[in-house]
Design a protein around this motif. Structure first.
Motif, PDB file in Angstrom:
ATOM      1  N   LEU A 291      47.167  49.730  36.347  1.00  0.00           N
ATOM      2  CA  LEU A 291      45.736  49.761  36.010  1.00  0.00           C
ATOM      3  C   LEU A 291      44.904  49.859  37.284  1.00  0.00           C
ATOM      4  O   LEU A 291      44.064  49.006  37.574  1.00  0.00           O
ATOM      5  CB  LEU A 291      45.372  48.505  35.209  1.00  0.00           C
TER       6      LEU A 291
ATOM      7  N   SER B  13      41.815  39.891  38.909  1.00  0.00           N
ATOM      8  CA  SER B  13      42.967  40.585  38.324  1.00  0.00           C
ATOM      9  C   SER B  13      43.751  41.396  39.362  1.00  0.00           C
ATOM     10  O   SER B  13      44.921  41.669  39.183  1.00  0.00           O
ATOM     11  CB  SER B  13      42.490  41.518  37.213  1.00  0.00           C
TER      12      SER B  13
ATOM     13  N   ARG C  64      28.579  40.917  33.715  1.00  0.00           N
ATOM     14  CA  ARG C  64      29.254  42.227  33.653  1.00  0.00           C
ATOM     15  C   ARG C  64      29.480  42.710  32.228  1.00  0.00           C
ATOM     16  O   ARG C  64      29.641  43.899  31.991  1.00  0.00           O
ATOM     17  CB  ARG C  64      30.555  42.201  34.433  1.00  0.00           C
TER      18      ARG C  64
ATOM     19  N   ASP D  37      48.242  45.091  36.563  1.00  0.00           N
ATOM     20  CA  ASP D  37      47.208  45.381  37.553  1.00  0.00           C
ATOM     21  C   ASP D  37      47.898  45.647  38.868  1.00  0.00           C
ATOM     22  O   ASP D  37      49.064  45.216  39.050  1.00  0.00           O
ATOM     23  CB  ASP D  37      46.248  44.181  37.657  1.00  0.00           C
TER      24      ASP D  37
ATOM     25  N   TYR E  35      33.094  47.159  31.235  1.00  0.00           N
ATOM     26  CA  TYR E  35      32.460  46.129  30.403  1.00  0.00           C
ATOM     27  C   TYR E  35      30.982  46.395  30.160  1.00  0.00           C
ATOM     28  O   TYR E  35      30.446  46.061  29.111  1.00  0.00           O
ATOM     29  CB  TYR E  35      32.544  44.784  31.136  1.00  0.00           C
TER      30      TYR E  35
ATOM     31  N   ARG F 126      33.520  42.545  43.456  1.00  0.00           N
ATOM     32  CA  ARG F 126      34.714  43.420  43.484  1.00  0.00           C
ATOM     33  C   ARG F 126      34.606  44.512  44.538  1.00  0.00           C
ATOM     34  O   ARG F 126      35.418  45.422  44.589  1.00  0.00           O
ATOM     35  CB  ARG F 126      34.948  44.039  42.113  1.00  0.00           C
TER      36      ARG F 126
ATOM     37  N   LYS G 134      39.139  53.665  37.231  1.00  0.00           N
ATOM     38  CA  LYS G 134      38.291  52.658  36.576  1.00  0.00           C
ATOM     39  C   LYS G 134      37.173  52.224  37.501  1.00  0.00           C
ATOM     40  O   LYS G 134      37.203  52.561  38.695  1.00  0.00           O
ATOM     41  CB  LYS G 134      39.164  51.459  36.168  1.00  0.00           C
ATOM     42  N   HIS G 135      36.173  51.502  37.010  1.00  0.00           N
ATOM     43  CA  HIS G 135      35.811  51.132  35.650  1.00  0.00           C
ATOM     44  C   HIS G 135      34.677  52.065  35.254  1.00  0.00           C
ATOM     45  O   HIS G 135      33.600  52.001  35.839  1.00  0.00           O
ATOM     46  CB  HIS G 135      35.358  49.689  35.614  1.00  0.00           C
TER      47      HIS G 135
ATOM     48  N   MET H 147      39.869  53.850  32.345  1.00  0.00           N
ATOM     49  CA  MET H 147      39.500  52.561  31.778  1.00  0.00           C
ATOM     50  C   MET H 147      37.976  52.462  31.737  1.00  0.00           C
ATOM     51  O   MET H 147      37.324  52.513  32.784  1.00  0.00           O
ATOM     52  CB  MET H 147      40.052  51.400  32.611  1.00  0.00           C
TER      53      MET H 147
ATOM     54  N   ALA I 235      49.321  42.349  32.571  1.00  0.00           N
ATOM     55  CA  ALA I 235      48.023  42.623  31.964  1.00  0.00           C
ATOM     56  C   ALA I 235      48.121  43.068  30.521  1.00  0.00           C
ATOM     57  O   ALA I 235      47.334  42.654  29.681  1.00  0.00           O
ATOM     58  CB  ALA I 235      47.307  43.688  32.782  1.00  0.00           C
TER      59      ALA I 235
ATOM     60  N   GLU J 232      36.624  39.134  41.760  1.00  0.00           N
ATOM     61  CA  GLU J 232      36.185  39.607  40.448  1.00  0.00           C
ATOM     62  C   GLU J 232      35.550  38.429  39.718  1.00  0.00           C
ATOM     63  O   GLU J 232      35.962  37.299  39.867  1.00  0.00           O
ATOM     64  CB  GLU J 232      37.397  40.078  39.660  1.00  0.00           C
TER      65      GLU J 232
ATOM     66  N   ASP K 297      38.530  48.152  28.913  1.00  0.00           N
ATOM     67  CA  ASP K 297      38.813  47.004  29.756  1.00  0.00           C
ATOM     68  C   ASP K 297      39.146  45.848  28.808  1.00  0.00           C
ATOM     69  O   ASP K 297      38.992  45.947  27.595  1.00  0.00           O
ATOM     70  CB  ASP K 297      37.612  46.694  30.664  1.00  0.00           C
ATOM     71  N   TRP K 298      39.616  44.774  29.385  1.00  0.00           N
ATOM     72  CA  TRP K 298      40.144  43.666  28.566  1.00  0.00           C
ATOM     73  C   TRP K 298      39.018  42.784  28.017  1.00  0.00           C
ATOM     74  O   TRP K 298      38.361  42.072  28.778  1.00  0.00           O
ATOM     75  CB  TRP K 298      41.112  42.845  29.416  1.00  0.00           C
TER      76      TRP K 298
HETATM   77  C1  GLC Z   1      40.007  42.854  34.034  1.00  0.00           C
HETATM   78  C2  GLC Z   1      39.478  43.902  34.938  1.00  0.00           C
HETATM   79  C3  GLC Z   1      40.328  45.134  34.995  1.00  0.00           C
HETATM   80  C4  GLC Z   1      41.783  44.765  34.793  1.00  0.00           C
HETATM   81  C5  GLC Z   1      41.927  44.205  33.393  1.00  0.00           C
HETATM   82  C6  GLC Z   1      43.358  43.757  33.093  1.00  0.00           C
HETATM   83  O1  GLC Z   1      39.067  42.004  33.571  1.00  0.00           O
HETATM   84  O2  GLC Z   1      38.117  44.276  34.801  1.00  0.00           O
HETATM   85  O3  GLC Z   1      40.112  45.757  36.276  1.00  0.00           O
HETATM   86  O4  GLC Z   1      42.602  45.913  34.958  1.00  0.00           O
HETATM   87  O5  GLC Z   1      41.037  43.130  33.138  1.00  0.00           O
HETATM   88  O6  GLC Z   1      43.661  42.641  33.848  1.00  0.00           O
END
Ligand code: GLC
Length: 736
Positions: free
Chosen positions: A148, A400, A206, A94, A242, A162, A195-196, A239, A76, A478, A274-275
């Motif tokens: 994560l 993820s 999202r 993750d 979004y 999720r 998270k989140h 974390m 990740a 997800e 978050d990413w």
């Molecule tokens: C995702 C997820 C998060 C995850 C991250 C890294 O989109 O929302 O739960 O840890 O990106 O992969």
């Protein structure tokens, strides 16, 4: 012997705490690490101050490929270290259910835990701790030093894609369980997230859905789950999510990050995004400490732009120092620098599989058992096993958090989508297969298998068998919510036909969410096995044949129909094209989720408020023995009662204490819980300490317990409560 459930941190705890928990960083360790971090920040050179503030996603996915450092591990995230100061790089994987498979890109595997719901259905913090300790150790053995994990969003909408990753609809249960998982993870000298953060209640839209909720309702529900999880688990990173919360992106929310998390809760770790969740540089001044997977954002904000701001403005310079201090606090508290994680560590997959097995055995919920059709007799002569890829393995959730054992999934059904994320979205069946496990358990029986594709075949087999076991699966992922509660691919018709052909039909559900059961009155036995993890098949067979006495309890309400929900139609689901990343179709597209409808009354609380009856209520679960919980006494915040095993075989019981009214006004909230093992005829006294926040209202002045009568009752589940007992409490107001 009185089982006392002791206080942990400042929260009243209902969780047993095993000695092993002590290995994870304590609040005191964090304070000491914070002091050491301050010294390191003073020694930093200006250019070094924008190293720890951002990371990349070291994977060849996405439309903006990025240079991947030689020491990065495909996964990740990767945050460079500062060799001159002895600060290690952060290597992030993750997620909550194990070390992510990442589409098989590393050609390795890890031990998948059962889904979050399955683990939560154990109502056993020690199970969550053991699972966290195991996946944390595997992450470390693969060279990762950040996991994560810690997904704890309340399951406000049970159709959320999720939901399988998360724990429950109740803040007390979710907070204690996620805290235990995080302590387990961080007992490996690695950092865990929680998270989140926060109110990330759906996958539809999202990245732009606006979660609207009053401050009091948030503090008494979703934020309380995080607050208890942070108290119990001491996560070194949060974390941010979004979604938008009351108009501000969660990663740009000065209120959520600075006022609540770092202010009221005095939390000293670091907030990572978050990413692809960072809209601007200003997020730094609003409390974000680290930009994750920066190539997914419009720009790498937390580098030169941040340095320039800090150079020009003392407020930004101080903020930049604080960002570094927080990341370093986490590194030092976890002991990552002194205990570097290196890849190639030994993993005992057999031993780790036992952790997953025990979690699933305790997490399976016996929903229905008419005529004691279960457990199955081991001398059954002919057993028809039907559907659900039962010959391959058990289902798991997508996205993820997808984790797969060595060798990857036994069966994979790609979604057939295109685009850079296609590898993430396929239905994976993995772990031990139910069919093989059933055959091993009933070695003298003739066990047949039909995949369920043809109802005629299934019916033919069911007619010839003493018992028919139908496996019904529903994948969740997800990036995409569920359209409704139906079982897909004609499984309802299959079950109904098999049940008509054989009165001894058992349904085994492998679902990531609550589901409808139109065939329920035709089927005497139903178990919810969730996503069963590495040893799922073995656990299911163990419960089916009674080697394990089921003790799981629903951590989420199974509605009778969608119209019972605060939002019968999931906001945006039918208006937006499925976009797995949740981006808005146009910058002007708006979407909101009005959580003020139910406020803090999530799940069973809402059903109680509206007088609705669930298909299966929160807390429901049957056993192969029977129990009696009685003698409830409540004195102040102490509740005591006795539980007896009134049946003929050993079993575990989940005692549930509910607030039922305060000041004469009906108000249902879970106020305490405990899982205990009892031999036949054995009884044990139990004492629970009630978390006062469960009884209180939150206002700007803090938490307030109004003086007056409070009623409590023991419950078999949220709808089946014993006679209440009352106590009188004095009014009290206090700050976090
Ligand atoms: C995702 C997820 C998060 C995850 C991250 C890294 O989109 O929302 O739960 O840890 O990106 O992969």
């Amino acid at each position: 012997m009185t089982i006392k459930f002791w206080m942990l941190a400042s929260a009243a705890c209902v969780a047993s705490a095993s000695p092993g928990w002590a290995q994870a960083p304590s609040a005191n360790d964090v304070t000491q690490a914070d002091a050491r971090a301050a010294v390191t920040v003073k020694a930093m050179q200006p250019g070094e101050k924008i190293v720890l503030t951002h990371g990349i996603m070291p994977l060849p996915f996405g439309d903006k490929p990025v240079a991947i450092p030689a020491d990065a591990i495909p996964g990740a995230g990767y945050v460079a270290g500062i060799a001159r100061l002895g600060v290690p790089a952060l290597k992030e994987t993750d997620a909550s259910l194990g070390v992510a498979y990442v589409g098989g890109i590393r050609k390795d595997g890890a031990t998948p835990l059962p889904s979050g719901l399955a683990q939560a259905a154990t109502w056993n913090p020690d199970i969550l701790y053991a699972g966290g300790a195991m996946i944390g150790a595997e992450a470390r053995a693969k060279g990762f030093n950040v996991l994560l994990a810690g997904g704890v969003n309340l399951t406000r909408d049970p159709r959320n894609g999720r939901t399988f990753e998360y724990l429950s609809e109740d803040p007390l249960l979710s907070g204690h369980l996620v805290g235990a998982a995080i302590r387990g993870i961080q007992s490996n000298h690695i950092i865990s997230t929680i998270k989140h953060y926060a109110l990330n209640g759906q996958e539809t839209g999202r990245k732009f859905v606006n979660s609207e909720i009053s401050e009091a309702a948030a503090r008494e529900s979703d934020l309380l789950a995080f607050q208890i999880g942070i108290e119990q688990g001491q996560p070194l990173s949060v974390m941010c999510s979004y979604n938008v919360v009351n108009g501000a992106h969660a990663c740009d929310s000065d209120h959520l990050l600075n006022t609540v998390l770092k202010g009221d809760w005095r939390w000293k770790g670091f907030v990572m995004s978050d990413w692809g969740a960072v809209p601007s540089l200003d997020t730094a001044i609003h409390g974000l400490d680290q930009q994750s997977g920066a190539q997914l954002d419009p720009k790498l904000f937390f580098a030169d732009d941040l340095a320039a701001k800090a150079k020009a403005d003392p407020q930004w310079a101080a903020r930049l120092d604080d960002m570094n201090r927080r990341v370093l606090t986490a590194i030092y508290a976890a002991g990552i620098d002194k205990n570097p994680a290196t890849s190639g560590g030994k993993i005992d997959f057999v031993k780790d599989g036992e952790v997953a097995l025990e979690a699933e055995k305790q997490g399976i919920v016996l929903l229905k058992n008419d005529g004691n059709v279960l457990p199955l007799a081991k001398n059954a002569k002919r057993i028809a096993v039907i559907g659900g890829f039962a010959a391959a393995g058990v289902l798991s959730g997508g996205g993820s958090s997808q984790t797969d054992p060595e060798g990857g999934p036994k069966a994979s059904v790609p979604l057939g989508i295109d685009g850079p994320w296609a590898a993430f979205f396929a239905q994976h069946y993995h772990g031990t297969a139910p069919l093989a496990a059933i055959r091993a358990m009933a070695s003298k029986a003739d066990v047949t298998f039909r995949d369920g594709a043809f109802i005629s075949e299934a019916v033919d087999q069911a007619k010839r068998a003493d018992v028919a076991i139908v496996f019904a699966t529903k994948w969740s992922t997800e990036g995409k919510d569920q359209a409704d509660f139906t079982l897909p691919n004609g499984q309802d018709a299959l079950i109904a036909a098999v049940a008509a052909a054989n009165p001894h039909t058992i349904v085994v559900l492998e679902t990531g969410n609550p589901v409808d059961m139109p065939w329920l009155d035709k089927v005497p036995g139903v178990i919810e096995a969730w996503y069963g993890g590495a040893r799922g098949g073995d656990a299911i067979a163990s419960v089916l044949f009674g080697e394990t006495n089921p003790s799981g309890r629903l951590p989420i309400t199974f509605p009778a129909r969608a119209s019972q929900l605060p939002r019968p139609v999931l906001d945006g689901y039918w208006d937006l094209e499925t976009n797995f990343m949740g981006d808005p179709p146009t910058p002007a597209t708006k979407l909101s989720a009005n959580y003020n409808i139910e406020g803090s009354d999530v799940g069973y609380r809402w059903f109680a408020r509206k007088g609705e009856k669930a298909l299966f209520p929160f807390g429901h679960g049957l056993s192969y023995t029977s129990f009696a919980a009685d003698g409830l006494k409540v004195d102040g915040l102490k509740a005591s009662f006795t539980v007896k095993n009134t049946g003929a075989r050993a079993g575990a019981y989940v005692a549930q204490l509910y607030l039922t009214a305060r000041g004469g006004e009906a108000r249902e909230r879970l106020a305490g819980f405990a899982r205990i093992m009892l031999q036949p005829g054995e009884s044990k006294p139990i004492t629970l300490t009630i978390d006062p926040r469960i009884l209180a209202d939150w206002t700007e002045k803090g938490w307030t317990i109004k003086g007056g009568p409070y009623s409590f009752a023991l419950g078999e589940d949220a709808e089946h409560l014993a006679a209440p007992v009352s106590t009188t409490l004095k009014s009290k107001t206090w700050k976090d």
